[in-house]
Design an enzyme around this catalytic site. Structure first.
Site, PDB file in Angstrom:
ATOM      1  N   ASP A  65       0.864  -1.183   0.000  1.00  0.00           N
ATOM      2  CA  ASP A  65       0.000   0.000   0.000  1.00  0.00           C
ATOM      3  C   ASP A  65       0.898   1.230   0.000  1.00  0.00           C
ATOM      4  O   ASP A  65       1.447   1.611   1.036  1.00  0.00           O
ATOM      5  CB  ASP A  65      -0.887   0.033   1.249  1.00  0.00           C
ATOM      6  CG  ASP A  65      -1.933  -1.055   1.250  1.00  0.00           C
ATOM      7  OD1 ASP A  65      -2.880  -0.957   0.467  1.00  0.00           O
ATOM      8  OD2 ASP A  65      -1.811  -1.999   2.047  1.00  0.00           O
ATOM      9  N   ARG A  73       3.977   2.821   3.034  1.00  0.00           N
ATOM     10  CA  ARG A  73       4.762   1.829   3.791  1.00  0.00           C
ATOM     11  C   ARG A  73       6.267   2.033   3.639  1.00  0.00           C
ATOM     12  O   ARG A  73       7.035   1.684   4.521  1.00  0.00           O
ATOM     13  CB  ARG A  73       4.405   0.403   3.351  1.00  0.00           C
ATOM     14  CG  ARG A  73       2.926   0.098   3.229  1.00  0.00           C
ATOM     15  CD  ARG A  73       2.137   0.410   4.468  1.00  0.00           C
ATOM     16  NE  ARG A  73       0.751  -0.061   4.329  1.00  0.00           N
ATOM     17  CZ  ARG A  73      -0.244   0.331   5.092  1.00  0.00           C
ATOM     18  NH1 ARG A  73      -0.048   1.227   6.047  1.00  0.00           N
ATOM     19  NH2 ARG A  73      -1.458  -0.149   4.900  1.00  0.00           N
ATOM     20  N   ARG A 137      -7.123  10.903   1.842  1.00  0.00           N
ATOM     21  CA  ARG A 137      -6.686   9.890   0.880  1.00  0.00           C
ATOM     22  C   ARG A 137      -7.444  10.033  -0.437  1.00  0.00           C
ATOM     23  O   ARG A 137      -6.954   9.580  -1.478  1.00  0.00           O
ATOM     24  CB  ARG A 137      -6.896   8.485   1.445  1.00  0.00           C
ATOM     25  CG  ARG A 137      -6.076   8.189   2.684  1.00  0.00           C
ATOM     26  CD  ARG A 137      -6.563   6.911   3.366  1.00  0.00           C
ATOM     27  NE  ARG A 137      -6.331   5.736   2.550  1.00  0.00           N
ATOM     28  CZ  ARG A 137      -6.873   4.529   2.818  1.00  0.00           C
ATOM     29  NH1 ARG A 137      -7.702   4.378   3.852  1.00  0.00           N
ATOM     30  NH2 ARG A 137      -6.606   3.495   2.046  1.00  0.00           N
ATOM     31  N   LYS A 167      -9.387   0.497  -5.700  1.00  0.00           N
ATOM     32  CA  LYS A 167     -10.019   0.130  -4.435  1.00  0.00           C
ATOM     33  C   LYS A 167     -10.860   1.303  -3.934  1.00  0.00           C
ATOM     34  O   LYS A 167     -10.646   2.434  -4.358  1.00  0.00           O
ATOM     35  CB  LYS A 167      -8.955  -0.263  -3.404  1.00  0.00           C
ATOM     36  CG  LYS A 167      -8.005   0.880  -2.993  1.00  0.00           C
ATOM     37  CD  LYS A 167      -6.925   0.386  -2.054  1.00  0.00           C
ATOM     38  CE  LYS A 167      -6.096   1.558  -1.560  1.00  0.00           C
ATOM     39  NZ  LYS A 167      -4.959   1.137  -0.721  1.00  0.00           N
ATOM     40  N   HIS A 168     -11.854   1.064  -3.073  1.00  0.00           N
ATOM     41  CA  HIS A 168     -12.355  -0.202  -2.565  1.00  0.00           C
ATOM     42  C   HIS A 168     -13.684  -0.437  -3.250  1.00  0.00           C
ATOM     43  O   HIS A 168     -14.679   0.179  -2.887  1.00  0.00           O
ATOM     44  CB  HIS A 168     -12.531  -0.157  -1.061  1.00  0.00           C
ATOM     45  CG  HIS A 168     -11.288   0.235  -0.319  1.00  0.00           C
ATOM     46  ND1 HIS A 168     -10.910   1.567  -0.121  1.00  0.00           N
ATOM     47  CD2 HIS A 168     -10.319  -0.523   0.276  1.00  0.00           C
ATOM     48  CE1 HIS A 168      -9.786   1.599   0.589  1.00  0.00           C
ATOM     49  NE2 HIS A 168      -9.394   0.348   0.845  1.00  0.00           N
ATOM     50  N   HIS A 180     -11.458  -1.479   9.353  1.00  0.00           N
ATOM     51  CA  HIS A 180     -10.416  -2.168  10.107  1.00  0.00           C
ATOM     52  C   HIS A 180     -10.943  -2.605  11.476  1.00  0.00           C
ATOM     53  O   HIS A 180     -10.438  -3.564  12.063  1.00  0.00           O
ATOM     54  CB  HIS A 180      -9.197  -1.264  10.308  1.00  0.00           C
ATOM     55  CG  HIS A 180      -8.426  -1.000   9.052  1.00  0.00           C
ATOM     56  ND1 HIS A 180      -8.752   0.011   8.179  1.00  0.00           N
ATOM     57  CD2 HIS A 180      -7.351  -1.630   8.517  1.00  0.00           C
ATOM     58  CE1 HIS A 180      -7.908  -0.002   7.160  1.00  0.00           C
ATOM     59  NE2 HIS A 180      -7.051  -0.980   7.346  1.00  0.00           N
ATOM     60  N   ASP A 250     -10.391  -7.280   0.276  1.00  0.00           N
ATOM     61  CA  ASP A 250      -9.614  -6.532   1.251  1.00  0.00           C
ATOM     62  C   ASP A 250      -9.153  -7.539   2.303  1.00  0.00           C
ATOM     63  O   ASP A 250      -9.525  -8.723   2.282  1.00  0.00           O
ATOM     64  CB  ASP A 250     -10.454  -5.404   1.851  1.00  0.00           C
ATOM     65  CG  ASP A 250      -9.618  -4.248   2.399  1.00  0.00           C
ATOM     66  OD1 ASP A 250      -8.394  -4.424   2.604  1.00  0.00           O
ATOM     67  OD2 ASP A 250     -10.180  -3.168   2.644  1.00  0.00           O
TER      68      ASP A 250
END
Length: 335
Positions: A65, A73, A137, A167-168, A180, A250
């Site tokens: 990601d 990351r 985002r 996504k998503h 999450h 996901d």
């Protein structure tokens, strides 16, 4: 060589003996890296090589990601910090060109360490009052701008030899909770979803890979999130949106989903997911996911092969130093 319809994570910056043996036995289609897996550039290159060695496929997908902003990351000191998606939406006339350039630079960073798939662009369209898990985002507040900038990001990645994941799908932007931790419910009718949420995905339905949303849309399927819903996958993702690429879930370890990991895996495949994703590298959970996963064959295999065939479709070299300078100058005009 046969493989299972899986994308799995690992625990650290190098494979343990147990992980290597497990991956050799299971033969997942691909892998995903997180910040816990990122050391120096040489260490990441060694890790991606080790992962591919376990499955015996030089083109095995290795995902990350790398959106920019909060979701990056790989970052300083070894890699540049990239802006959140919303920054591009504020660039007006240069948004598309700068989004392409930023994605092309990210692709250079990723490909240099053996990563060939980026879980971007994010095509979710936010609305007022929703959870900030999407927030900055999002590229913009309107569907057409999200689609335009999202396509630029996807094309920039592919120009650098990295596959994009849209996504998503079919849209997380209206969610009022973070999947999450909780299962979001989006109580918009189909007409509203068609008019806004689905539009960027329909505009980029030609992309090779997509990631499903752990979101319930009661006006589409009152019981199941998209990841586990045959109705949403068949009628909306494959039907109304027209996406025929590889559909991955996901992360199955997210708390939006409940129950044993084998059952989560089985439900996703029964709904029409092509490949399931499990990210946290916890062996006990991975064993459950694996137990519910089939060998990759039939239509999912066709889609997987078609996706990988696009890895070298547009890859080209470019002057990295000049591009970084131009990118930084272009960003400086944003508010």
């Amino acid at each position: 060589m046969t493989c299972r319809a899986l994308i799995l994570g690992c625990s650290g910056t190098h494979l343990t003996a147990g992980e290597a043996a497990f991956f050799r036995d299971v033969r997942p289609w691909g892998f995903i890296l997180f910040k816990r897996n990122i050391g120096s550039p040489d260490a990441v290159r060694a890790l991606t090589a080790s992962l591919r060695e376990t499955v015996g496929r030089a083109d095995a997908p290795i995902l990350i990601d790398q959106e920019g902003g909060r979701v990056q990351r790989m970052g300083p000191p070894h890699w540049p910090k990239y802006p959140a998606g919303a920054r591009f939406g504020r660039l007006n006339g240069s948004a598309r060109a700068m989004a392409w350039l930023g994605a092309r630079l990210m692709a250079h960073d990723l490909a240099a360490v053996g990563i060939n798939v980026d879980c971007a662009p994010m095509l979710d369209v936010p609305v007022e009052g929703t959870h900030d898990i999407i927030g900055d985002r999002a590229y913009a507040q309107d569907a057409d701008s999200v689609a335009e900038i999202g396509r630029a990001v996807a094309e920039g990645l592919m120009a650098g030899g990295v596959l994009p994941v849209i996504k998503h799908i079919p849209g997380h932007g209206r969610a009022t909770s973070d999947s999450h931790f909780h299962l979001p419910v989006v109580d918009a009718d189909r007409a509203s979803l068609e008019a806004t949420d689905f539009r960027p995905f329909r505009a980029l339905a030609d992309m090779p890979l997509a990631m499903s949303a752990h979101v319930v849309y009661p006006h589409l399927d009152p019981k199941r999130p998209a990841t586990l819903s045959r109705i949403v996958i068949d009628d909306i993702i494959r039907g109304a949106i027209g996406f025929d690429g590889l559909l991955m879930s996901d992360d199955l370890s997210m708390k939006a989903l409940k129950g044993a990991y084998r059952r989560r895996s089985e439900q996703a495949f029964a709904a029409g997911i092509d490949v399931v994703l499990h990210c946290n590298g916890l062996m006990r959970q991975m064993r459950g996911v694996v137990a519910g996963a089939p060998v990759l064959d039939g239509e999912p295999l066709r889609r997987a092969e078609a996706a990988l065939a696009r890895l070298t479709e547009n890859a080209e070299s470019f002057d990295v130093a000049e591009a970084r300078s131009r990118f930084e100058a272009g960003l400086s005009v944003a508010a």
